[in-house]
Write a protein that holds these residues in place. Structure first.
Motif, short mmCIF file in Angstrom:
data_model
loop_
_atom_site.label_atom_id
_atom_site.label_comp_id
_atom_site.label_asym_id
_atom_site.label_seq_id
_atom_site.Cartn_x
_atom_site.Cartn_y
_atom_site.Cartn_z
N ARG A 26 0.83 -1.20 0.00
CA ARG A 26 0.00 0.00 0.00
C ARG A 26 0.86 1.25 0.00
NH1 ARG A 26 -5.03 -0.30 3.08
NH2 ARG A 26 -5.65 -2.45 3.39
N GLU A 27 0.24 2.33 -0.44
CA GLU A 27 0.92 3.62 -0.40
C GLU A 27 -0.15 4.71 -0.40
OE1 GLU A 27 3.60 4.06 -3.68
OE2 GLU A 27 4.39 5.97 -2.96
N HIS A 28 0.17 5.85 0.16
CA HIS A 28 -0.79 6.96 0.15
C HIS A 28 -0.77 7.62 -1.23
CE1 HIS A 28 -0.47 6.39 4.49
NE2 HIS A 28 -1.70 6.85 4.50
N LEU A 29 -1.72 7.20 -2.08
CA LEU A 29 -1.72 7.66 -3.47
C LEU A 29 -2.97 8.44 -3.84
CD1 LEU A 29 -0.52 4.52 -5.50
CD2 LEU A 29 0.85 6.49 -4.81
N LEU A 30 -4.13 7.98 -3.36
CA LEU A 30 -5.40 8.51 -3.86
C LEU A 30 -6.30 8.99 -2.73
CD1 LEU A 30 -6.29 5.57 -6.31
CD2 LEU A 30 -4.98 7.64 -6.83
N CYS A 31 -7.14 9.97 -3.05
CA CYS A 31 -8.15 10.42 -2.09
C CYS A 31 -9.29 9.39 -2.05
CB CYS A 31 -8.67 11.81 -2.46
SG CYS A 31 -9.74 11.85 -3.89
N PHE A 32 -10.14 9.52 -1.06
CA PHE A 32 -11.23 8.56 -0.89
C PHE A 32 -12.13 8.50 -2.13
CE2 PHE A 32 -15.56 7.46 0.44
CZ PHE A 32 -15.32 6.21 1.00
N ASP A 33 -12.49 9.66 -2.67
CA ASP A 33 -13.40 9.68 -3.83
C ASP A 33 -12.77 8.97 -5.04
OD1 ASP A 33 -15.19 11.05 -2.33
OD2 ASP A 33 -14.79 13.02 -3.24
N PHE A 65 -1.41 2.52 -13.98
CA PHE A 65 -1.29 3.92 -13.54
C PHE A 65 -0.82 4.00 -12.09
CE2 PHE A 65 -3.20 7.57 -11.34
CZ PHE A 65 -2.66 8.62 -12.08
N ARG A 66 -1.42 3.19 -11.21
CA ARG A 66 -1.03 3.21 -9.81
C ARG A 66 0.43 2.78 -9.64
NH1 ARG A 66 -6.59 0.70 -7.31
NH2 ARG A 66 -6.74 -0.08 -9.45
N ALA A 67 0.83 1.78 -10.44
CA ALA A 67 2.24 1.35 -10.37
C ALA A 67 3.16 2.48 -10.83
CB ALA A 67 2.44 0.11 -11.23
N SER A 68 2.71 3.24 -11.82
CA SER A 68 3.52 4.33 -12.36
C SER A 68 3.68 5.47 -11.35
CB SER A 68 2.90 4.85 -13.66
OG SER A 68 3.66 5.92 -14.18
N VAL A 69 2.61 5.83 -10.66
CA VAL A 69 2.70 6.96 -9.71
C VAL A 69 3.30 6.52 -8.37
CG1 VAL A 69 0.84 8.30 -10.77
CG2 VAL A 69 0.30 6.74 -8.88
N SER A 113 5.86 5.35 -5.58
CA SER A 113 7.30 5.58 -5.37
C SER A 113 7.98 4.35 -4.78
CB SER A 113 7.50 6.78 -4.44
OG SER A 113 6.90 6.48 -3.19
N LEU A 114 7.23 3.26 -4.64
CA LEU A 114 7.80 2.06 -4.01
C LEU A 114 8.74 1.35 -4.98
CD1 LEU A 114 4.52 0.69 -2.37
CD2 LEU A 114 6.37 1.98 -1.28
N PRO A 115 9.84 0.80 -4.47
CA PRO A 115 10.83 0.13 -5.33
C PRO A 115 10.25 -1.03 -6.14
CG PRO A 115 11.63 0.27 -3.05
CD PRO A 115 10.24 0.83 -3.05
N THR A 116 9.24 -1.69 -5.59
CA THR A 116 8.60 -2.82 -6.29
C THR A 116 8.10 -2.43 -7.68
OG1 THR A 116 7.86 -3.61 -4.15
CG2 THR A 116 6.70 -4.48 -6.06
N PHE A 117 7.70 -1.17 -7.81
CA PHE A 117 7.08 -0.72 -9.07
C PHE A 117 8.01 0.18 -9.88
CE2 PHE A 117 3.78 -1.60 -5.95
CZ PHE A 117 3.09 -2.60 -6.62
N ARG A 118 9.29 0.08 -9.57
CA ARG A 118 10.21 1.04 -10.19
C ARG A 118 10.29 0.89 -11.71
NH1 ARG A 118 14.21 -2.64 -8.35
NH2 ARG A 118 14.38 -1.71 -6.31
N GLU A 119 9.98 -0.29 -12.23
CA GLU A 119 10.10 -0.46 -13.69
C GLU A 119 8.99 0.24 -14.46
OE1 GLU A 119 11.24 -4.02 -15.56
OE2 GLU A 119 12.28 -4.81 -13.81
N VAL A 120 7.92 0.60 -13.76
CA VAL A 120 6.79 1.22 -14.47
C VAL A 120 6.88 2.74 -14.38
CG1 VAL A 120 4.28 1.38 -14.65
CG2 VAL A 120 5.34 -0.77 -13.93
N CYS A 165 5.33 -9.02 -9.82
CA CYS A 165 5.67 -7.60 -9.94
C CYS A 165 5.60 -7.24 -11.42
CB CYS A 165 7.10 -7.36 -9.46
SG CYS A 165 7.37 -7.75 -7.74
N PRO A 166 5.25 -6.01 -11.75
CA PRO A 166 5.25 -5.61 -13.17
C PRO A 166 6.67 -5.47 -13.70
CG PRO A 166 4.69 -3.74 -11.76
CD PRO A 166 4.83 -4.92 -10.85
N ILE A 167 6.85 -5.80 -14.95
CA ILE A 167 8.15 -5.62 -15.57
C ILE A 167 8.01 -4.78 -16.84
CG2 ILE A 167 9.12 -7.79 -14.68
CD1 ILE A 167 8.76 -8.95 -17.51
N ALA A 168 9.08 -4.11 -17.20
CA ALA A 168 9.11 -3.32 -18.43
C ALA A 168 9.93 -4.07 -19.46
CB ALA A 168 9.72 -1.96 -18.17
#
Ligand SMILES: [Zn+2]
Length: 236
Positions: free
Chosen positions: A51-58, A109-113, A115-122, A167-170
């Protein structure tokens, strides 16, 4: 803090990057998957509950109501993959094109925004804002924009393996950047490019909502080049 989707200054939720429902069966018989065995060609399992603080509730609710719930229903109730598909055989089904496409783009999109290392390729870079707007306005874009190729993933017993989340890969395919990730029993590839990726447009999700998945043992197709070989064998 600024929400990554609506860009308003809001309190942010501790958001899942990959929807939690995809993990539901993940821990049953985890060892049977052989994910750490040989031949996995670089795919790494995605840890549960990232998890990460990415999106508002709405915005969180928007993604859930517009894309996640409809995908879950289509993928598991209306037109689920069979439990077994013969290797190299094709399985065709029809889904709701906008919702189906935007569900996969919402994960990317969530993987792209993130900042976690797991998603660094996106990193969607200049495409990030285009995808953001498509997600807000429920606009699936043109068929050639962000086309999606999918393969059913078989385990060593020839069953569709739904427990595997990677994990996603590029990668690169004929000059296009493509992102791959395994979840929900399939390997998904999304082409992110400003020009048309012919193979993806021809063999991937169509604007009618039709998609054909070739079944491949997950140990044998790891990279997109292998995936396009599988499509050639299937004459797609
Ligand atoms: Zn928001």
């Amino acid at each position: 803090m600024k929400c990554h989707l609506c860009q308003n200054d809001r309190k942010l939720c501790d958001s899942h990057i990959v929807p939690e429902f995809l993990y539901r069966d993940l821990y049953k018989d985890y060892k049977l998957m052989g994910i750490n065995g040989q031949g996995n060609k670089g795919w790494k399992p995605l840890q549960k509950g990232i998890r990460e603080h990415l999106l508002c509730f709405d915005c969180e609710q928007h993604l859930n109501d517009k894309y996640e719930k409809p995908f879950l229903k289509q993928w598991t109730v209306d037109s689920p993959l069979p439990d077994r598909i013969a290797q190299d055989a094709a399985h065709t089904a029809v889904y709701d094109y906008p919702k189906f496409k935007l569900f996969h783009l919402s994960i990317l999109f969530r993987a792209s925004v993130s900042s976690l290392p797991t998603f660094r390729e996106v990193n969607l870079a200049t495409h990030e804002d285009r995808v953001r707007r498509m997600l807000i306005t429920e606009d699936p874009g043109n068929e050639w924009e962000y086309p999606i190729l999918a393969f059913a993933v078989l385990n060593g017993r020839g069953e569709v393996e739904r427990r595997l989340i990677s994990c996603p890969i590029a990668s690169r395919h004929e000059g296009h950047i493509v992102y791959g990730q395994i979840y929900g029993g399939a390997m998904w590839w999304i082409s992110v490019s400003s020009h048309r990726n012919d193979l993806f447009c021809r063999a991937g999700l169509q604007s009618t909502g039709q998609i054909t998945l070739i079944a491949e043992p997950w140990s044998e197709i790891g990279v997109v080049q292998d995936a396009s070989q599988a499509l050639k064998r299937a004459n797609l």
